[in-house]
Design a protein around this motif. Sequence first.
Motif, PDB file in Angstrom:
ATOM      1  N   ILE A   1      -9.017  -7.481 -10.040  1.00 27.19           N
ATOM      2  CA  ILE A   1      -9.024  -6.236  -9.278  1.00 27.19           C
ATOM      3  C   ILE A   1      -7.976  -5.312  -9.875  1.00 27.19           C
ATOM      4  O   ILE A   1      -6.896  -5.757 -10.270  1.00 27.19           O
ATOM      5  N   GLU A   2      -8.308  -4.026  -9.949  1.00 26.21           N
ATOM      6  CA  GLU A   2      -7.408  -3.026 -10.517  1.00 26.21           C
ATOM      7  C   GLU A   2      -6.681  -2.288  -9.403  1.00 26.21           C
ATOM      8  O   GLU A   2      -7.273  -1.942  -8.384  1.00 26.21           O
ATOM      9  N   GLY A   3      -5.383  -2.059  -9.589  1.00 20.41           N
ATOM     10  CA  GLY A   3      -4.598  -1.318  -8.622  1.00 20.41           C
ATOM     11  C   GLY A   3      -3.518  -0.495  -9.296  1.00 20.41           C
ATOM     12  O   GLY A   3      -3.439  -0.432 -10.516  1.00 20.41           O
ATOM     13  N   ARG A   4      -2.695   0.146  -8.473  1.00 20.81           N
ATOM     14  CA  ARG A   4      -1.547   0.920  -8.956  1.00 20.81           C
ATOM     15  C   ARG A   4      -0.302   0.388  -8.275  1.00 20.81           C
ATOM     16  O   ARG A   4      -0.291   0.115  -7.075  1.00 20.81           O
ATOM     17  N   VAL A   5       0.754   0.247  -9.060  1.00 18.53           N
ATOM     18  CA  VAL A   5       2.028  -0.225  -8.526  1.00 18.53           C
ATOM     19  C   VAL A   5       2.638   0.896  -7.690  1.00 18.53           C
ATOM     20  O   VAL A   5       2.845   1.998  -8.177  1.00 18.53           O
ATOM     21  N   ARG A   6       2.892   0.607  -6.431  1.00 20.13           N
ATOM     22  CA  ARG A   6       3.549   1.579  -5.548  1.00 20.13           C
ATOM     23  C   ARG A   6       5.056   1.397  -5.572  1.00 20.13           C
ATOM     24  O   ARG A   6       5.783   2.369  -5.579  1.00 20.13           O
ATOM     25  N   VAL A   7       5.488   0.135  -5.537  1.00 22.16           N
ATOM     26  CA  VAL A   7       6.916  -0.171  -5.563  1.00 22.16           C
ATOM     27  C   VAL A   7       7.112  -1.341  -6.512  1.00 22.16           C
ATOM     28  O   VAL A   7       6.374  -2.323  -6.451  1.00 22.16           O
ATOM     29  N   ALA A   8       8.097  -1.215  -7.398  1.00 25.99           N
ATOM     30  CA  ALA A   8       8.432  -2.305  -8.319  1.00 25.99           C
ATOM     31  C   ALA A   8       9.916  -2.607  -8.161  1.00 25.99           C
ATOM     32  O   ALA A   8      10.755  -1.725  -8.326  1.00 25.99           O
TER      33      ALA A   8
ATOM     34  N   VAL B   1       1.366  -3.192  -4.405  1.00 26.43           N
ATOM     35  CA  VAL B   1       0.254  -2.633  -5.169  1.00 26.43           C
ATOM     36  C   VAL B   1      -0.771  -2.018  -4.225  1.00 26.43           C
ATOM     37  O   VAL B   1      -1.056  -2.566  -3.158  1.00 26.43           O
ATOM     38  N   HIS B   2      -1.317  -0.880  -4.626  1.00 22.34           N
ATOM     39  CA  HIS B   2      -2.332  -0.149  -3.847  1.00 22.34           C
ATOM     40  C   HIS B   2      -3.666  -0.243  -4.586  1.00 22.34           C
ATOM     41  O   HIS B   2      -3.732   0.030  -5.782  1.00 22.34           O
ATOM     42  N   TYR B   3      -4.746  -0.613  -3.860  1.00 20.29           N
ATOM     43  CA  TYR B   3      -6.079  -0.806  -4.459  1.00 20.29           C
ATOM     44  C   TYR B   3      -7.149   0.123  -3.890  1.00 20.29           C
ATOM     45  O   TYR B   3      -8.318  -0.018  -4.206  1.00 20.29           O
ATOM     46  N   ASN B   4      -6.785   1.033  -3.005  1.00 20.45           N
ATOM     47  CA  ASN B   4      -7.741   1.918  -2.307  1.00 20.45           C
ATOM     48  C   ASN B   4      -8.649   1.146  -1.352  1.00 20.45           C
ATOM     49  O   ASN B   4      -9.774   1.567  -1.085  1.00 20.45           O
ATOM     50  N   ILE B   5      -8.184   0.028  -0.846  1.00 20.07           N
ATOM     51  CA  ILE B   5      -8.932  -0.737   0.168  1.00 20.07           C
ATOM     52  C   ILE B   5      -8.024  -1.049   1.358  1.00 20.07           C
ATOM     53  O   ILE B   5      -8.236  -2.011   2.074  1.00 20.07           O
ATOM     54  N   GLU B   6      -7.020  -0.221   1.568  1.00 19.43           N
ATOM     55  CA  GLU B   6      -6.005  -0.522   2.577  1.00 19.43           C
ATOM     56  C   GLU B   6      -6.316   0.034   3.966  1.00 19.43           C
ATOM     57  O   GLU B   6      -5.614  -0.288   4.916  1.00 19.43           O
TER      58      GLU B   6
END
Length: 183
Positions: A108-115, A128-133
Amino acid sequence: MNVMIRLVLVAAAMTAVLTLMVINQANARAGGTEIRLSMEPVDPRDLLLGHYVELVTPLQRLETAQLQGGSEHMFEQGDRIWVGLETGPDGSSRPASVHNSPPSGPHIEGRVRVAGHVSDEPGQWLTVHYNIERYFASPEAALELESYRDERRLRLIVSLSDSGSAVIRGLEIDGEDHIDRLF
């Protein structure tokens, strides 16, 4: 060209764009690899967006040191990330590996929100945010779904494309599938 012809052309172009968006969403739901995700309790309300159920899955908070490939990459806020998936004994998908490019196998592809990084520990902590939240529903249905989620009777059904992009397909409530229909 007169004004009426311009208006008709603009309306036709806007209609075509909206039609393509609906077709893409329908294809993503129908043609992707289906996975199921367990959820954790949260209490959301948003006056501007309406009623929804906040969906927190094990994929959203990752400790990379516990995942295959986790020590090979350092991620920063905004980075694209691909999370390799494995199916657990309960049938839910869970994170198995992290990558900075699409891996083979289910992912699954996502974007790191906080590292975050703790200096004396290996790996990173990632959100990580996946647009399924978020799952939007009527006020009554959202409250009912929240109670199911809090009692761990609700799982998210997600369709994954070959590239790893995710679309919510529906919900599983007490083992019964409730697939959302576009048409």
